[in-house]
Design an enzyme around this catalytic site. Structure first.
Site, PDB file in Angstrom:
ATOM      1  N   SER A 145      44.869  24.112 -12.919  1.00 57.28           N
ATOM      2  CA  SER A 145      45.022  25.395 -12.247  1.00 57.28           C
ATOM      3  C   SER A 145      46.109  26.207 -12.930  1.00 57.28           C
ATOM      4  O   SER A 145      47.041  25.658 -13.540  1.00 57.28           O
ATOM      5  CB  SER A 145      45.408  25.190 -10.780  1.00 57.28           C
ATOM      6  OG  SER A 145      45.763  26.416 -10.159  1.00 57.28           O
ATOM      7  N   TYR A 158      50.174  21.175  -4.296  1.00 62.07           N
ATOM      8  CA  TYR A 158      49.007  21.389  -5.154  1.00 62.07           C
ATOM      9  C   TYR A 158      49.445  21.653  -6.594  1.00 62.07           C
ATOM     10  O   TYR A 158      48.893  21.107  -7.545  1.00 62.07           O
ATOM     11  CB  TYR A 158      48.194  22.570  -4.607  1.00 62.07           C
ATOM     12  CG  TYR A 158      46.982  22.953  -5.419  1.00 62.07           C
ATOM     13  CD1 TYR A 158      45.816  22.201  -5.347  1.00 62.07           C
ATOM     14  CD2 TYR A 158      46.992  24.092  -6.218  1.00 62.07           C
ATOM     15  CE1 TYR A 158      44.681  22.569  -6.069  1.00 62.07           C
ATOM     16  CE2 TYR A 158      45.874  24.468  -6.947  1.00 62.07           C
ATOM     17  CZ  TYR A 158      44.725  23.697  -6.865  1.00 62.07           C
ATOM     18  OH  TYR A 158      43.610  24.075  -7.587  1.00 62.07           O
ATOM     19  N   LYS A 162      48.607  19.482  -9.991  1.00 66.45           N
ATOM     20  CA  LYS A 162      47.940  20.062 -11.153  1.00 66.45           C
ATOM     21  C   LYS A 162      48.821  19.986 -12.405  1.00 66.45           C
ATOM     22  O   LYS A 162      48.315  19.847 -13.529  1.00 66.45           O
ATOM     23  CB  LYS A 162      47.529  21.511 -10.863  1.00 66.45           C
ATOM     24  CG  LYS A 162      46.426  21.630  -9.829  1.00 66.45           C
ATOM     25  CD  LYS A 162      45.193  20.814 -10.198  1.00 66.45           C
ATOM     26  CE  LYS A 162      44.045  21.018  -9.227  1.00 66.45           C
ATOM     27  NZ  LYS A 162      42.854  20.203  -9.598  1.00 66.45           N
TER      28      LYS A 162
END
Length: 252
Positions: A145, A158, A162
């Site tokens: 991401s 998150y 990533k």
């Protein structure tokens, strides 16, 4: 020679029942690959297999739940038994993570995020990379991401997960490069999927995101699929160890 031809190749795409995963599976299937995909439920897997087959693709869908390590191991074993080898491994599946800052999150929340979004990938890499090494051929594509490359107060855990994915790429590039196995990650910005629904369901919010993007829109799943096809094919055979942004210029 068609540098994007995947005829005779077997491509495994995790989390391919919707969104970017399904778009990637369709792009690889259109290039001639036999498809193995995972879905979180038997229903979603069966529906996606039927959809891909209706488009003329050779496809097999299997159930895999990232929350269950035995499910991941069974998925890997079944895929390997069914097809003998995997030429292209697209690690797209991810579990939901809590939104918001990292401060205040518990160790259990952190452990769950890392297990489901980082650790389970190692199970699949171990299952399929040895055959790639033996054949001296293969491609591994992670879904990362844009937030892996910058700080964020909205997607703390998150982003950490990533960022770990991007480090997987750098490590594996060193380990697998000598065996002609290329490893890369795709780092999308906002994409019109269920995961980022909050960014585009509200027209005002979508307009804000678009205004912050040089190309003045958010991505569609197909915008990501094209890069996956490049990395999976001989056209991208010398792209290696890269974390490539697909964000309409937001990183710039």
């Amino acid at each position: 020679m068609d540098m994007f031809n995947l005829s005779g190749k077997v491509a495994l795409v995790t989390g391919a029942t919707k969104g970017m995963g399904q778009a990637i599976a369709e792009a690889l299937g259109a290039a001639g690959a036999t498809l193995v995909i995972s879905g979180r439920s038997a229903k979603s897997a069966a529906e996606t297999e039927a959809h891909l087959s209706s488009r003329g693709f050779r496809a097999r869908a299997l159930v895999m739940d990232l929350n269950d390590p035995e499910s991941v191991e069974t998925f890997a074993r079944t895929a390997k038994d069914a097809f003998g080898r995997i030429d292209v491994l697209v690690l797209n599946a991810a579990a939901n993570t809590p939104n918001g800052p990292m401060i205040g999150r518990t160790e259990k929340e952190f452990d769950d995020v890392m297990a489901n979004n980082v650790k389970r990938n190692l199970t699949l890499i171990n299952a399929f990379s040895r055959d790639m090494i033996d054949r001296r051929d293969g491609s591994i594509i992670f879904m990362s991401s844009r937030v892996a490359k910058r700080g964020t107060a909205q997607l703390g855990l998150y982003a950490v997960a990533k960022a770990a994915i991007d480090q997987y790429v750098r490590n594996l590039a060193i380990e697998l490069g000598p065996f002609n196995v290329n490893v890369n990650s795709i780092c999308p910005g906002p994409v019109r999927t269920d995961f980022s629904r909050v960014l585009w369901e509200d027209p005002g919010r979508e307009a804000q995101v678009a205004a912050a993007t040089p190309m003045q829109r958010i991505a569609e799943p197909g915008d990501v699929a094209g890069l996956a096809l490049l990395l999976a094919s001989s056209a991208g055979r010398f792209i290696h160890g890269q974390n490539i942004s697909v964000d309409g210029g937001m990183t710039a």
